[in-house]
Design a protein around this motif. Sequence first.
Motif, PDB file in Angstrom:
ATOM      1  N   ALA A  97       0.849  -1.197   0.000  1.00 52.34           N
ATOM      2  CA  ALA A  97       0.000   0.000   0.000  1.00 52.34           C
ATOM      3  C   ALA A  97       0.881   1.243   0.000  1.00 52.34           C
ATOM      4  O   ALA A  97       1.937   1.265   0.628  1.00 52.34           O
ATOM      5  CB  ALA A  97      -0.895  -0.001   1.240  1.00 52.34           C
ATOM      6  N   PHE A  98       0.426   2.258  -0.725  1.00 53.06           N
ATOM      7  CA  PHE A  98       1.145   3.523  -0.858  1.00 53.06           C
ATOM      8  C   PHE A  98       0.174   4.654  -0.534  1.00 53.06           C
ATOM      9  O   PHE A  98      -0.693   4.974  -1.339  1.00 53.06           O
ATOM     10  CB  PHE A  98       1.711   3.676  -2.262  1.00 53.06           C
ATOM     11  CG  PHE A  98       2.488   2.481  -2.712  1.00 53.06           C
ATOM     12  CD1 PHE A  98       3.823   2.342  -2.375  1.00 53.06           C
ATOM     13  CD2 PHE A  98       1.881   1.468  -3.448  1.00 53.06           C
ATOM     14  CE1 PHE A  98       4.548   1.223  -2.763  1.00 53.06           C
ATOM     15  CE2 PHE A  98       2.596   0.342  -3.840  1.00 53.06           C
ATOM     16  CZ  PHE A  98       3.932   0.229  -3.497  1.00 53.06           C
ATOM     17  N   ILE A  99       0.300   5.240   0.655  1.00 54.44           N
ATOM     18  CA  ILE A  99      -0.582   6.339   1.056  1.00 54.44           C
ATOM     19  C   ILE A  99      -0.023   7.634   0.479  1.00 54.44           C
ATOM     20  O   ILE A  99       1.149   7.952   0.657  1.00 54.44           O
ATOM     21  CB  ILE A  99      -0.699   6.425   2.585  1.00 54.44           C
ATOM     22  CG1 ILE A  99      -1.268   5.120   3.138  1.00 54.44           C
ATOM     23  CG2 ILE A  99      -1.547   7.624   3.008  1.00 54.44           C
ATOM     24  CD1 ILE A  99      -2.620   4.733   2.589  1.00 54.44           C
ATOM     25  N   GLU A 100      -0.869   8.381  -0.234  1.00 53.61           N
ATOM     26  CA  GLU A 100      -0.442   9.575  -0.948  1.00 53.61           C
ATOM     27  C   GLU A 100      -1.017  10.877  -0.388  1.00 53.61           C
ATOM     28  O   GLU A 100      -0.464  11.948  -0.609  1.00 53.61           O
ATOM     29  CB  GLU A 100      -0.808   9.421  -2.424  1.00 53.61           C
ATOM     30  CG  GLU A 100      -0.088   8.230  -3.051  1.00 53.61           C
ATOM     31  CD  GLU A 100      -0.783   7.643  -4.261  1.00 53.61           C
ATOM     32  OE1 GLU A 100      -1.818   8.206  -4.704  1.00 53.61           O
ATOM     33  OE2 GLU A 100      -0.298   6.623  -4.763  1.00 53.61           O
ATOM     34  N   GLN A 101      -2.135  10.793   0.330  1.00 58.40           N
ATOM     35  CA  GLN A 101      -2.737  12.006   0.879  1.00 58.40           C
ATOM     36  C   GLN A 101      -3.719  11.639   1.981  1.00 58.40           C
ATOM     37  O   GLN A 101      -4.168  10.511   2.073  1.00 58.40           O
ATOM     38  CB  GLN A 101      -3.453  12.819  -0.188  1.00 58.40           C
ATOM     39  CG  GLN A 101      -4.632  12.096  -0.824  1.00 58.40           C
ATOM     40  CD  GLN A 101      -5.269  12.913  -1.914  1.00 58.40           C
ATOM     41  OE1 GLN A 101      -4.822  14.003  -2.242  1.00 58.40           O
ATOM     42  NE2 GLN A 101      -6.332  12.407  -2.477  1.00 58.40           N
ATOM     43  N   GLY A 102      -4.034  12.637   2.797  1.00 56.22           N
ATOM     44  CA  GLY A 102      -4.992  12.427   3.867  1.00 56.22           C
ATOM     45  C   GLY A 102      -5.685  13.721   4.227  1.00 56.22           C
ATOM     46  O   GLY A 102      -5.261  14.807   3.822  1.00 56.22           O
ATOM     47  N   SER A 103      -6.757  13.602   4.991  1.00 58.54           N
ATOM     48  CA  SER A 103      -7.479  14.788   5.447  1.00 58.54           C
ATOM     49  C   SER A 103      -8.226  14.457   6.730  1.00 58.54           C
ATOM     50  O   SER A 103      -8.485  13.304   7.035  1.00 58.54           O
ATOM     51  CB  SER A 103      -8.457  15.287   4.382  1.00 58.54           C
ATOM     52  OG  SER A 103      -9.457  14.321   4.141  1.00 58.54           O
ATOM     53  N   VAL A 104      -8.551  15.501   7.461  1.00 55.21           N
ATOM     54  CA  VAL A 104      -9.439  15.385   8.616  1.00 55.21           C
ATOM     55  C   VAL A 104     -10.632  16.279   8.320  1.00 55.21           C
ATOM     56  O   VAL A 104     -10.478  17.386   7.803  1.00 55.21           O
ATOM     57  CB  VAL A 104      -8.735  15.754   9.945  1.00 55.21           C
ATOM     58  CG1 VAL A 104      -8.246  17.179   9.945  1.00 55.21           C
ATOM     59  CG2 VAL A 104      -9.647  15.483  11.132  1.00 55.21           C
ATOM     60  N   VAL A 105     -11.820  15.761   8.586  1.00 54.40           N
ATOM     61  CA  VAL A 105     -13.048  16.475   8.264  1.00 54.40           C
ATOM     62  C   VAL A 105     -13.805  16.758   9.559  1.00 54.40           C
ATOM     63  O   VAL A 105     -14.037  15.848  10.361  1.00 54.40           O
ATOM     64  CB  VAL A 105     -13.927  15.653   7.297  1.00 54.40           C
ATOM     65  CG1 VAL A 105     -15.239  16.359   7.020  1.00 54.40           C
ATOM     66  CG2 VAL A 105     -13.175  15.372   6.003  1.00 54.40           C
ATOM     67  N   PRO A 161      -0.524  15.986   6.246  1.00 52.54           N
ATOM     68  CA  PRO A 161       0.725  15.606   5.561  1.00 52.54           C
ATOM     69  C   PRO A 161       1.012  14.110   5.744  1.00 52.54           C
ATOM     70  O   PRO A 161       1.992  13.708   6.371  1.00 52.54           O
ATOM     71  CB  PRO A 161       1.770  16.470   6.264  1.00 52.54           C
ATOM     72  CG  PRO A 161       1.236  16.648   7.645  1.00 52.54           C
ATOM     73  CD  PRO A 161      -0.265  16.718   7.496  1.00 52.54           C
ATOM     74  N   ILE A 162       0.126  13.277   5.189  1.00 52.07           N
ATOM     75  CA  ILE A 162       0.264  11.824   5.314  1.00 52.07           C
ATOM     76  C   ILE A 162       0.788  11.267   4.005  1.00 52.07           C
ATOM     77  O   ILE A 162       0.171  11.453   2.956  1.00 52.07           O
ATOM     78  CB  ILE A 162      -1.087  11.167   5.633  1.00 52.07           C
ATOM     79  CG1 ILE A 162      -1.615  11.656   6.974  1.00 52.07           C
ATOM     80  CG2 ILE A 162      -0.969   9.663   5.617  1.00 52.07           C
ATOM     81  CD1 ILE A 162      -2.992  11.135   7.311  1.00 52.07           C
TER      82      ILE A 162
END
Length: 117
Positions: free
Chosen positions: A65-73, A82-83
Amino acid sequence: PLLWERLTSPFRDASKPNRSFQDFEIQEGKVTNMAELSGEKVFVTASGSFAQADDTKQLPKRINAFIEQGSVVFGERSFQLPIKGKGYFDVMYLDRNMRIFRGENGSMTVQIPAGIA
């Protein structure tokens, strides 16, 4: 902790437990992880891509798995996180109604499709 409580308390619904999901788009090799922090109104996402580690059809099956982006809502507001990073998980069991994963740290996760339970 106090700030967290103030931000989330208007959204909290104690009658609903927090849930987590994974949405795999098999043909595109994309995945999105979502974990509720305070019900449906406050959650974190991490998305990226995935690929089989090899061509075998046998379980357990390693997936990179390659995590490229993230967010908190928070309600209607979303903030980028910055994940980024890579990892793997092993598919231990898989059928139409259940899948069992083992994470790289040894944790086991059992998932069922939304709406079954």
